[in-house]
Motif scaffolding. Structure first.
Motif, PDB file in Angstrom:
ATOM      1  N   PRO A 211       0.821  -1.222   0.000  1.00 11.83           N
ATOM      2  CA  PRO A 211       0.000   0.000   0.000  1.00 11.83           C
ATOM      3  C   PRO A 211       0.848   1.262   0.000  1.00 11.83           C
ATOM      4  O   PRO A 211       0.852   2.049   0.948  1.00 11.83           O
ATOM      5  N   ILE A 212       1.605   1.441  -1.074  1.00 10.86           N
ATOM      6  CA  ILE A 212       2.482   2.603  -1.231  1.00 10.86           C
ATOM      7  C   ILE A 212       2.218   3.221  -2.599  1.00 10.86           C
ATOM      8  O   ILE A 212       1.589   2.588  -3.456  1.00 10.86           O
ATOM      9  N   ASP A 213       2.705   4.439  -2.801  1.00  9.83           N
ATOM     10  CA  ASP A 213       2.363   5.177  -4.024  1.00  9.83           C
ATOM     11  C   ASP A 213       2.904   4.523  -5.288  1.00  9.83           C
ATOM     12  O   ASP A 213       2.229   4.477  -6.314  1.00  9.83           O
ATOM     13  N   THR A 214       4.138   4.065  -5.251  1.00 10.38           N
ATOM     14  CA  THR A 214       4.754   3.468  -6.443  1.00 10.38           C
ATOM     15  C   THR A 214       5.328   2.101  -6.071  1.00 10.38           C
ATOM     16  O   THR A 214       6.528   1.994  -5.772  1.00 10.38           O
ATOM     17  N   PRO A 215       4.494   1.039  -6.078  1.00  5.45           N
ATOM     18  CA  PRO A 215       4.972  -0.282  -5.650  1.00  5.45           C
ATOM     19  C   PRO A 215       5.886  -0.972  -6.649  1.00  5.45           C
ATOM     20  O   PRO A 215       6.388  -2.054  -6.372  1.00  5.45           O
ATOM     21  N   ARG A 216       6.097  -0.370  -7.832  1.00  4.51           N
ATOM     22  CA  ARG A 216       7.022  -0.937  -8.812  1.00  4.51           C
ATOM     23  C   ARG A 216       8.063   0.124  -9.173  1.00  4.51           C
ATOM     24  O   ARG A 216       7.702   1.240  -9.535  1.00  4.51           O
ATOM     25  N   ARG A 217       9.327  -0.249  -9.115  1.00  7.51           N
ATOM     26  CA  ARG A 217      10.400   0.650  -9.549  1.00  7.51           C
ATOM     27  C   ARG A 217      11.550  -0.172 -10.129  1.00  7.51           C
ATOM     28  O   ARG A 217      11.791  -1.298  -9.698  1.00  7.51           O
ATOM     29  N   ALA A 218      12.242   0.428 -11.083  1.00  8.69           N
ATOM     30  CA  ALA A 218      13.398  -0.228 -11.697  1.00  8.69           C
ATOM     31  C   ALA A 218      14.647   0.591 -11.427  1.00  8.69           C
ATOM     32  O   ALA A 218      14.584   1.790 -11.141  1.00  8.69           O
ATOM     33  N   MET A 219      15.786  -0.052 -11.510  1.00  6.68           N
ATOM     34  CA  MET A 219      17.065   0.611 -11.298  1.00  6.68           C
ATOM     35  C   MET A 219      18.087   0.019 -12.259  1.00  6.68           C
ATOM     36  O   MET A 219      17.929  -1.104 -12.740  1.00  6.68           O
ATOM     37  N   GLY A 220      19.119   0.790 -12.574  1.00 11.14           N
ATOM     38  CA  GLY A 220      20.158   0.315 -13.464  1.00 11.14           C
ATOM     39  C   GLY A 220      19.916   0.708 -14.908  1.00 11.14           C
ATOM     40  O   GLY A 220      19.205   1.679 -15.209  1.00 11.14           O
ATOM     41  N   ASP A 221      20.501  -0.050 -15.815  1.00  8.27           N
ATOM     42  CA  ASP A 221      20.422   0.225 -17.261  1.00  8.27           C
ATOM     43  C   ASP A 221      19.383  -0.695 -17.882  1.00  8.27           C
ATOM     44  O   ASP A 221      19.610  -1.898 -18.026  1.00  8.27           O
ATOM     45  N   LEU A 222      18.227  -0.141 -18.267  1.00 14.21           N
ATOM     46  CA  LEU A 222      17.123  -0.940 -18.786  1.00 14.21           C
ATOM     47  C   LEU A 222      17.047  -0.929 -20.303  1.00 14.21           C
ATOM     48  O   LEU A 222      16.576  -1.900 -20.910  1.00 14.21           O
ATOM     49  N   LEU A 223      17.450   0.146 -20.934  1.00 14.05           N
ATOM     50  CA  LEU A 223      17.226   0.316 -22.365  1.00 14.05           C
ATOM     51  C   LEU A 223      17.882  -0.798 -23.176  1.00 14.05           C
ATOM     52  O   LEU A 223      19.091  -1.020 -23.101  1.00 14.05           O
ATOM     53  N   GLY A 224      17.059  -1.501 -23.942  1.00 16.63           N
ATOM     54  CA  GLY A 224      17.535  -2.592 -24.774  1.00 16.63           C
ATOM     55  C   GLY A 224      17.598  -3.923 -24.049  1.00 16.63           C
ATOM     56  O   GLY A 224      17.758  -4.973 -24.690  1.00 16.63           O
ATOM     57  N   ASN A 225      17.506  -3.906 -22.722  1.00 14.77           N
ATOM     58  CA  ASN A 225      17.650  -5.115 -21.914  1.00 14.77           C
ATOM     59  C   ASN A 225      16.291  -5.566 -21.377  1.00 14.77           C
ATOM     60  O   ASN A 225      15.281  -4.893 -21.576  1.00 14.77           O
ATOM     61  N   ALA A 226      16.271  -6.695 -20.657  1.00 15.04           N
ATOM     62  CA  ALA A 226      14.981  -7.238 -20.231  1.00 15.04           C
ATOM     63  C   ALA A 226      15.176  -8.267 -19.127  1.00 15.04           C
ATOM     64  O   ALA A 226      16.284  -8.747 -18.876  1.00 15.04           O
ATOM     65  N   VAL A 227      14.064  -8.612 -18.468  1.00 13.42           N
ATOM     66  CA  VAL A 227      14.026  -9.750 -17.550  1.00 13.42           C
ATOM     67  C   VAL A 227      13.786 -10.995 -18.402  1.00 13.42           C
ATOM     68  O   VAL A 227      12.828 -11.043 -19.176  1.00 13.42           O
ATOM     69  N   ARG A 228      14.655 -12.016 -18.277  1.00 17.99           N
ATOM     70  CA  ARG A 228      14.629 -13.151 -19.210  1.00 17.99           C
ATOM     71  C   ARG A 228      14.219 -14.440 -18.502  1.00 17.99           C
ATOM     72  O   ARG A 228      14.725 -14.768 -17.429  1.00 17.99           O
ATOM     73  N   PHE A 229      13.295 -15.144 -19.128  1.00 12.90           N
ATOM     74  CA  PHE A 229      12.821 -16.426 -18.628  1.00 12.90           C
ATOM     75  C   PHE A 229      13.165 -17.500 -19.668  1.00 12.90           C
ATOM     76  O   PHE A 229      12.484 -17.633 -20.680  1.00 12.90           O
ATOM     77  N   GLY A 230      14.240 -18.236 -19.420  1.00 16.53           N
ATOM     78  CA  GLY A 230      14.664 -19.260 -20.359  1.00 16.53           C
ATOM     79  C   GLY A 230      15.748 -18.752 -21.291  1.00 16.53           C
ATOM     80  O   GLY A 230      15.966 -17.549 -21.432  1.00 16.53           O
ATOM     81  N   VAL A 231      16.435 -19.689 -21.933  1.00 20.43           N
ATOM     82  CA  VAL A 231      17.541 -19.368 -22.838  1.00 20.43           C
ATOM     83  C   VAL A 231      17.016 -19.311 -24.270  1.00 20.43           C
ATOM     84  O   VAL A 231      16.374 -20.246 -24.752  1.00 20.43           O
ATOM     85  N   VAL A 232      17.285 -18.202 -24.940  1.00 19.10           N
ATOM     86  CA  VAL A 232      16.771 -17.985 -26.298  1.00 19.10           C
ATOM     87  C   VAL A 232      17.495 -18.876 -27.297  1.00 19.10           C
ATOM     88  O   VAL A 232      18.719 -18.999 -27.264  1.00 19.10           O
ATOM     89  N   ASP A 233      16.705 -19.493 -28.190  1.00 20.73           N
ATOM     90  CA  ASP A 233      17.263 -20.233 -29.314  1.00 20.73           C
ATOM     91  C   ASP A 233      16.843 -19.519 -30.590  1.00 20.73           C
ATOM     92  O   ASP A 233      17.419 -18.492 -30.948  1.00 20.73           O
ATOM     93  N   ASP A 234      15.818 -20.015 -31.272  1.00 27.18           N
ATOM     94  CA  ASP A 234      15.371 -19.379 -32.513  1.00 27.18           C
ATOM     95  C   ASP A 234      13.983 -18.762 -32.402  1.00 27.18           C
ATOM     96  O   ASP A 234      13.539 -18.059 -33.299  1.00 27.18           O
ATOM     97  N   VAL A 235      13.275 -19.033 -31.295  1.00 27.05           N
ATOM     98  CA  VAL A 235      11.926 -18.503 -31.079  1.00 27.05           C
ATOM     99  C   VAL A 235      11.892 -17.812 -29.730  1.00 27.05           C
ATOM    100  O   VAL A 235      12.467 -18.307 -28.751  1.00 27.05           O
ATOM    101  N   LEU A 236      11.233 -16.669 -29.679  1.00 25.86           N
ATOM    102  CA  LEU A 236      11.165 -15.879 -28.445  1.00 25.86           C
ATOM    103  C   LEU A 236       9.820 -15.175 -28.362  1.00 25.86           C
ATOM    104  O   LEU A 236       9.285 -14.721 -29.375  1.00 25.86           O
ATOM    105  N   ALA A 237       9.270 -15.083 -27.148  1.00 29.19           N
ATOM    106  CA  ALA A 237       8.080 -14.272 -26.890  1.00 29.19           C
ATOM    107  C   ALA A 237       8.494 -13.097 -26.013  1.00 29.19           C
ATOM    108  O   ALA A 237       9.215 -13.270 -25.022  1.00 29.19           O
TER     109      ALA A 237
END
Length: 353
Positions: A211-237
């Motif tokens: 119960p706070i004003d901004t319960p989601r925040r990011a830090m660091g270098d985000l541009l071009g990067n992402a949170v990754r689930f699994g190792v990419v081969d030839d197909v990605l969502a």
């Protein structure tokens, strides 16, 4: 005595924090709660005492998440002091209320890290000191959003006391948080995303976030990067939110996925070399439409087939939560390329839930 007890409980509730500081001195304030190990003043973070009246309940009410015990401030006085006769509890409460109150102490400032706040190094250190999500409020939060199996591949961790500061003029608070690591194409951690969670439970308004004003925040270098689930081969969502992509990952646990954390960052996401097909899971809004057009063009320019995945509601977490896993899978079957239905959907359904 019952009416006197009720009046004492009300008076104690008006000074809930002072009661906690006196009887539960091994705890600390965390936002709108006092957090301690248990009602006997054991150090820890299992018991939460509400310090202010809110839609969740009255000030002074407490719950021990480990034992299921709950009660009010008179119960704290009884248990903490080991009193057996209720008249002794009444007398102890009267004695406390007659005491002069010490001046409130300013919250001590956390020791500053060598790493600058918000830097890549600070993000790496935060992720490193966090622990597994299994058996924590993070797991409960995601499961209550319909994600019964959390295929995060090590990208999520739990921090029980993650710093939160509303603004530069406010004191620092601590809340439990889901920590997600943001990585580049080489797997290096470049940032972290924090979702602060409500230790008091789950409600339809905040969906389990603190119960706070901004319960989601990011830090660091985000541009071009992402949170990754699994190792990419030839197909990605690829999509925006962590919960959105974990919902798709629940339905398609062997398909690699990424969460770019926002529409703007999704449109600027770096595309892996060797990628043959990109599924774009955009939210059903104007920003999502714009991102889909931009990312589709970028993918096609790189020789990558781009295919939109469209939710029935606002996003795929809503679809999962409202319609359930099998309905979500049925909708995805119509949107995936046939070879990916066999490769990712049929193989997922063959695995026991």
């Amino acid at each position: 005595m019952a009416s006197e007890a009720s009046e004492l409980a009300r008076r104690l509730a008006r000074e809930a924090e002072a009661v906690c500081r006196y009887y539960l001195s091994n705890g600390e304030r965390a936002g709108r709660y006092w957090v301690v190990g248990d009602v006997h003043n054991t150090p820890g973070r299992s018991m939460f005492v509400r310090l202010q009246e809110s839609s969740k309940g009255a000030a002074g009410k407490w719950t021990d998440a480990a034992t299921g015990q709950h009660g009010d401030l008179l119960d704290i006085i009884r248990e903490c002091r080991g009193l057996r006769d209720f008249s002794e509890v009444i007398e102890e409460a009267r004695r406390f209320l007659k005491q002069p109150r010490p001046e409130p102490q300013l919250a001590s400032k956390p020791v500053r890290s060598v790493a600058p706040a918000g830097s890549q190094e600070a993000a790496r250190r935060l992720f490193a000191i966090s622990g597994p999500i299994e058996g924590t409020v993070v797991e409960t939060y995601l499961q209550r959003r319909g994600i019964a199996r959390i295929h995060h591949g090590g990208s999520l961790r739990f921090h029980p006391r993650c710093f939160y500061r509303p603004d530069e003029h406010s004191a620092t608070e601590t809340w439990p948080a889901m920590i997600a690591c943001v990585t580049d194409l080489q797997g290096r951690i470049t940032g972290a995303h924090r979702t602060w969670l409500d230790p008091d439970g789950f409600d339809r308004i905040r969906l389990g976030k603190a119960p706070i004003d901004t319960p989601r925040r990011a830090m660091g270098d985000l541009l071009g990067n992402a949170v990754r689930f699994g190792v990419v081969d030839d197909v990605l969502a690829a999509g925006e939110g962590i919960e959105t992509m974990l919902s798709l990952r629940y339905a398609l646990p062997t398909m690699p996925m990424v969460a770019a954390l926002s529409a703007n960052h999704l449109s600027a996401m770096m595309l892996p070399s060797g990628l043959r097909r990109l599924y774009i899971a955009c939210d059903a809004d104007a920003a999502g439409d714009a991102v889909q057009a931009t990312l589709t063009q970028r993918a096609e320019d790189a020789g990558i087939e781009a295919i939109a995945l469209s939710p029935r509601l606002g996003d795929f977490n809503e679809d999962l939560h409202i319609f359930g896993l099998e309905t979500l899978r049925a909708a995805l079957r119509l949107q995936l390329v046939p070879e990916d239905v066999v490769r990712f959907l049929h193989s997922s359904m063959a695995t026991a839930e």
